[in-house]
Design a protein around this motif. Structure first.
Motif, PDB file in Angstrom:
ATOM      1  N   LEU A  60       0.806  -1.214   0.000  1.00  0.00           N
ATOM      2  CA  LEU A  60       0.000   0.000   0.000  1.00  0.00           C
ATOM      3  C   LEU A  60       0.848   1.278   0.000  1.00  0.00           C
ATOM      4  O   LEU A  60       0.321   2.375   0.136  1.00  0.00           O
ATOM      5  CB  LEU A  60      -0.936   0.008   1.222  1.00  0.00           C
ATOM      6  N   MET A  61       2.169   1.128  -0.170  1.00  0.00           N
ATOM      7  CA  MET A  61       3.056   2.295  -0.098  1.00  0.00           C
ATOM      8  C   MET A  61       2.728   3.336  -1.161  1.00  0.00           C
ATOM      9  O   MET A  61       2.907   4.532  -0.931  1.00  0.00           O
ATOM     10  CB  MET A  61       4.519   1.873  -0.222  1.00  0.00           C
ATOM     11  N   VAL A  62       2.218   2.910  -2.312  1.00  0.00           N
ATOM     12  CA  VAL A  62       1.875   3.853  -3.379  1.00  0.00           C
ATOM     13  C   VAL A  62       0.838   4.855  -2.890  1.00  0.00           C
ATOM     14  O   VAL A  62       0.909   6.047  -3.189  1.00  0.00           O
ATOM     15  CB  VAL A  62       1.354   3.095  -4.624  1.00  0.00           C
ATOM     16  N   VAL A  63      -0.102   4.381  -2.095  1.00  0.00           N
ATOM     17  CA  VAL A  63      -1.171   5.233  -1.595  1.00  0.00           C
ATOM     18  C   VAL A  63      -0.784   5.921  -0.286  1.00  0.00           C
ATOM     19  O   VAL A  63      -0.985   7.125  -0.129  1.00  0.00           O
ATOM     20  CB  VAL A  63      -2.457   4.394  -1.380  1.00  0.00           C
ATOM     21  N   LYS A  64      -0.203   5.171   0.625  1.00  0.00           N
ATOM     22  CA  LYS A  64       0.036   5.686   1.974  1.00  0.00           C
ATOM     23  C   LYS A  64       1.281   6.561   2.115  1.00  0.00           C
ATOM     24  O   LYS A  64       1.385   7.309   3.078  1.00  0.00           O
ATOM     25  CB  LYS A  64       0.116   4.523   2.960  1.00  0.00           C
ATOM     26  N   CYS A  65       2.213   6.477   1.191  1.00  0.00           N
ATOM     27  CA  CYS A  65       3.473   7.229   1.333  1.00  0.00           C
ATOM     28  C   CYS A  65       3.569   8.390   0.349  1.00  0.00           C
ATOM     29  O   CYS A  65       4.665   8.853   0.039  1.00  0.00           O
ATOM     30  CB  CYS A  65       4.666   6.289   1.148  1.00  0.00           C
ATOM     31  N   ARG A  66       2.433   8.867  -0.117  1.00  0.00           N
ATOM     32  CA  ARG A  66       2.445   9.980  -1.074  1.00  0.00           C
ATOM     33  C   ARG A  66       3.096  11.229  -0.504  1.00  0.00           C
ATOM     34  O   ARG A  66       3.851  11.912  -1.188  1.00  0.00           O
ATOM     35  CB  ARG A  66       1.022  10.303  -1.538  1.00  0.00           C
ATOM     36  N   GLU A  67       2.793  11.524   0.728  1.00  0.00           N
ATOM     37  CA  GLU A  67       3.334  12.731   1.359  1.00  0.00           C
ATOM     38  C   GLU A  67       4.865  12.653   1.472  1.00  0.00           C
ATOM     39  O   GLU A  67       5.566  13.610   1.134  1.00  0.00           O
ATOM     40  CB  GLU A  67       2.714  12.897   2.754  1.00  0.00           C
ATOM     41  N   GLU A  68       5.372  11.511   1.933  1.00  0.00           N
ATOM     42  CA  GLU A  68       6.822  11.325   2.062  1.00  0.00           C
ATOM     43  C   GLU A  68       7.497  11.343   0.695  1.00  0.00           C
ATOM     44  O   GLU A  68       8.582  11.918   0.524  1.00  0.00           O
ATOM     45  CB  GLU A  68       7.142  10.003   2.777  1.00  0.00           C
ATOM     46  N   ASN A  69       6.846  10.712  -0.294  1.00  0.00           N
ATOM     47  CA  ASN A  69       7.384  10.684  -1.655  1.00  0.00           C
ATOM     48  C   ASN A  69       7.443  12.094  -2.244  1.00  0.00           C
ATOM     49  O   ASN A  69       8.432  12.474  -2.875  1.00  0.00           O
ATOM     50  CB  ASN A  69       6.547   9.763  -2.546  1.00  0.00           C
ATOM     51  N   ALA A  70       6.406  12.881  -2.019  1.00  0.00           N
ATOM     52  CA  ALA A  70       6.370  14.255  -2.530  1.00  0.00           C
ATOM     53  C   ALA A  70       7.468  15.102  -1.889  1.00  0.00           C
ATOM     54  O   ALA A  70       8.136  15.887  -2.574  1.00  0.00           O
ATOM     55  CB  ALA A  70       5.001  14.876  -2.277  1.00  0.00           C
ATOM     56  N   ALA A  71       7.682  14.934  -0.586  1.00  0.00           N
ATOM     57  CA  ALA A  71       8.727  15.694   0.106  1.00  0.00           C
ATOM     58  C   ALA A  71      10.113  15.310  -0.411  1.00  0.00           C
ATOM     59  O   ALA A  71      10.969  16.173  -0.649  1.00  0.00           O
ATOM     60  CB  ALA A  71       8.642  15.451   1.614  1.00  0.00           C
ATOM     61  N   LEU A  72      10.317  14.007  -0.630  1.00  0.00           N
ATOM     62  CA  LEU A  72      11.592  13.531  -1.156  1.00  0.00           C
ATOM     63  C   LEU A  72      11.828  14.058  -2.565  1.00  0.00           C
ATOM     64  O   LEU A  72      12.902  14.577  -2.877  1.00  0.00           O
ATOM     65  CB  LEU A  72      11.634  12.004  -1.152  1.00  0.00           C
ATOM     66  N   LYS A  73      10.815  13.966  -3.393  1.00  0.00           N
ATOM     67  CA  LYS A  73      10.922  14.437  -4.776  1.00  0.00           C
ATOM     68  C   LYS A  73      11.208  15.940  -4.831  1.00  0.00           C
ATOM     69  O   LYS A  73      12.033  16.403  -5.621  1.00  0.00           O
ATOM     70  CB  LYS A  73       9.627  14.108  -5.530  1.00  0.00           C
ATOM     71  N   GLU A  74      10.540  16.698  -3.976  1.00  0.00           N
ATOM     72  CA  GLU A  74      10.744  18.148  -3.926  1.00  0.00           C
ATOM     73  C   GLU A  74      12.178  18.485  -3.522  1.00  0.00           C
ATOM     74  O   GLU A  74      12.825  19.357  -4.121  1.00  0.00           O
ATOM     75  CB  GLU A  74       9.759  18.772  -2.939  1.00  0.00           C
ATOM     76  N   CYS A  75      12.696  17.795  -2.521  1.00  0.00           N
ATOM     77  CA  CYS A  75      14.062  18.041  -2.056  1.00  0.00           C
ATOM     78  C   CYS A  75      15.071  17.706  -3.152  1.00  0.00           C
ATOM     79  O   CYS A  75      15.967  18.502  -3.450  1.00  0.00           O
ATOM     80  CB  CYS A  75      14.339  17.207  -0.806  1.00  0.00           C
ATOM     81  N   LEU A  76      14.935  16.530  -3.763  1.00  0.00           N
ATOM     82  CA  LEU A  76      15.875  16.111  -4.813  1.00  0.00           C
ATOM     83  C   LEU A  76      15.806  17.033  -6.026  1.00  0.00           C
ATOM     84  O   LEU A  76      16.846  17.436  -6.565  1.00  0.00           O
ATOM     85  CB  LEU A  76      15.587  14.669  -5.239  1.00  0.00           C
TER      86      LEU A  76
END
Length: 118
Positions: A60-76
């Motif tokens: 379920l990481m695709v759905v549940k980790c959107r916020e963390e993924n967005a923060a990581l993507k923004e930083c990179l």
């Protein structure tokens, strides 16, 4: 390309620019690879948060980790688009390249400890 004399390649220099001319693969592959590696280190808190979220949620990481993924993507992405960061990585790449041409030893091997006894 620069002429080859013996075993040592000669760096290409432009008369108006003392900086060596970079090959396509260096500007489009090798330096961006270095940028990605350094950006991952600089964004380590976001990387750790995303990794932890993924390990805890499984499929379920695709759905549940959107916020963390967005923060990581923004930083990179902030680092990838920063021209000063590119120039910093380019300078580091050129330093490593020059050292390799001088010694013949890749930087990753140069930093490894040599065994004291064989």
């Amino acid at each position: 390309m620069g002429d080859q004399r013996g075993d040592q390649p000669t760096p290409e220099y432009n008369d108006s620019n003392p900086e060596p001319k970079l090959r396509h693969v260096e500007t489009d592959v090798l330096i961006p690879k270095m940028m990605r590696e350094k950006a991952k280190e600089l964004c380590s808190t976001q990387v750790q948060a995303f990794t932890q979220c993924c390990s805890e949620t499984g499929f379920l990481m695709v759905v549940k980790c959107r916020e963390e993924n967005a923060a990581l993507k923004e930083c990179l992405t902030a680092y990838y688009r920063d021209p000063a960061f590119f120039e910093e990585c380019k300078a580091e790449y050129l330093k490593e390249k020059e050292e390799f041409q001088r010694t013949g030893i890749p930087s990753k091997r140069r930093h490894q400890k040599v065994p004291t006894s064989m």
